[in-house]
Design a protein around this motif. Structure first.
Motif, PDB file in Angstrom:
ATOM      1  N   TYR A 182      32.698   3.935   4.039  1.00 26.61           N
ATOM      2  CA  TYR A 182      31.525   4.425   3.085  1.00 26.61           C
ATOM      3  C   TYR A 182      31.998   3.665   1.633  1.00 26.61           C
ATOM      4  N   ARG A 183      33.023   2.896   1.463  1.00 29.04           N
ATOM      5  CA  ARG A 183      33.123   2.499   0.258  1.00 29.04           C
ATOM      6  C   ARG A 183      32.082   1.185  -0.008  1.00 29.04           C
ATOM      7  N   PHE A 184      31.568   1.458  -1.396  1.00 35.85           N
ATOM      8  CA  PHE A 184      30.525   0.550  -1.885  1.00 35.85           C
ATOM      9  C   PHE A 184      30.705   0.244  -3.387  1.00 35.85           C
ATOM     10  N   ALA A 313      29.129   8.225  -2.362  1.00 33.69           N
ATOM     11  CA  ALA A 313      28.508   7.175  -1.661  1.00 33.69           C
ATOM     12  C   ALA A 313      27.191   7.550  -0.983  1.00 33.69           C
TER      13      ALA A 313
END
Length: 348
Positions: A182-184, A313
């Motif tokens: 889910y890294r943004f 996120a």
């Protein structure tokens, strides 16, 4: 049968619940049963059961929980059962059920603890004003996990409950892989903390019971002074791992090193003893070395920051969620302080 508060009524089938209680020789099976929802910060469902002068607590996963999460409730029950006869303060578990017709999810019933929890962002009297008494709350907090670390988990029937072998070898990659889902955004300091953790694994690792989310919000104290830990609660994240991570988790924002962590503190830390005092108490009670405590504090900050970032996120993707608005700053602070402590520790 009735609920104590009509506004808190749910889909609990009280007649079926009463029959289940009767089958397990628990109070409430004779028709004298009232059920009321316990409000609080827990993400799980909690109900108070009253039968005559007896009070019990029913704990279940949320109604919308996945089968996997619902199953964790029974896993939690197994852990609490294993603590029976130990000197670890906890609510004694009586029985568990997989009958989803009663509540919609598996559940278990445990003792009611007459006490208070700081989970509502405040200290109860007299600890709200008496700083000398408040210091005892910190000592008792650490005392609880020191006692937990002494439990013989194999003798308690917890063989296979977790994967203690290689516990530290897989921490960094496990949580970075989790974050990749889910890294943004960039998190300054993440790579510094990750690299430091990879190269500074503890020298003395002895597996034991790990609560997994040990903090003031997950304990209950007896009413009044002096401070006394009444129960450790919310065992949903428990496993067999390194008990010292619970100590690091409890000390995430502790003075004096954590005094600038204003985002991560949900309580007033005035009057609480310095970290070194608590380390000495833990070492004395647990019999474990605390020489590598910086590693555990860094790992705790690293892991909690990644876990909370998932909520940030999701909020960013959906246009914002006021319930997690404060998590943004907490995540940044946790990762920054993990890297900061890593850099300072490397220089010692």
């Amino acid at each position: 049968m009735s609920t104590d508060d009509a506004a808190s009524r749910t889909t609990v089938d009280t007649e079926r619940l009463a029959r289940w209680l009767d089958e397990h020789d628990l109070p409430g099976g004779d028709g004298d049963l009232s059920v009321s929802r316990i409000q609080g910060g827990s993400q799980n469902q909690l109900y108070e059961l009253r039968a005559g002068g007896t009070r019990l607590v029913l704990r279940a996963a949320p109604g919308h929980a996945s089968p996997e999460r619902a199953g964790r409730m029974l896993r939690e029950y197994r852990l609490v059962q294993a603590l029976a006869g130990s000197d670890v303060p906890h609510a004694r578990a009586h029985a568990a059920s997989t009958d989803t017709a009663i509540l919609g999810q598996p559940f278990y019933v445990m003792d009611h603890i007459d006490g208070w929890s700081p989970m509502q962002d405040s200290w109860a009297a007299p600890f709200d004003t008496d700083l000398a008494a408040r210091a005892g709350l910190a000592t008792q907090l650490v005392d609880g996990i020191a006692r937990l670390s002494r439990v013989d988990w194999r003798a308690a029937g917890l063989e296979g409950y977790g994967r203690p072998d290689g516990f530290h070898d897989r921490q960094v990659d496990r949580w970075l892989t989790y974050l990749d889902g889910y890294r943004f955004r960039d998190l300054p300091g993440l790579d510094v903390a990750a690299q430091w953790l990879r190269t500074h694994r503890p020298r003395d690792y002895r597996p034991g019971i790990l609560h997994g989310d040990y903090q003031f919000a997950n304990v209950m104290y007896a009413h009044g002074a002096p401070a006394r830990l009444a129960a450790i609660i919310d065992w949903e994240m428990a496993t067999i791992g390194d008990p010292l991570l619970d100590l690091g988790w409890a000390l995430i924002a502790w003075p004096p090193e954590g005094d600038d962590m204003v985002q991560s503190r949900y309580l007033d830390y005035a009057g609480l003893p310095p970290r070194d005092d608590l380390l000495e108490h833990y070492a004395t009670v647990s019999g474990r070395s605390v020489d590598d405590i910086d590693y555990y504090v860094i790992l705790a900050r690293f892991k909690l920051g990644i876990v909370l970032e998932q909520s940030v996120a999701r909020a960013a993707a959906s246009g914002g969620d006021p319930r997690v608005a404060t998590f943004d700053g907490i995540v940044v602070e946790l990762i920054r302080k993990a890297a900061e402590l890593a850099r300072s520790t490397s220089l010692r």
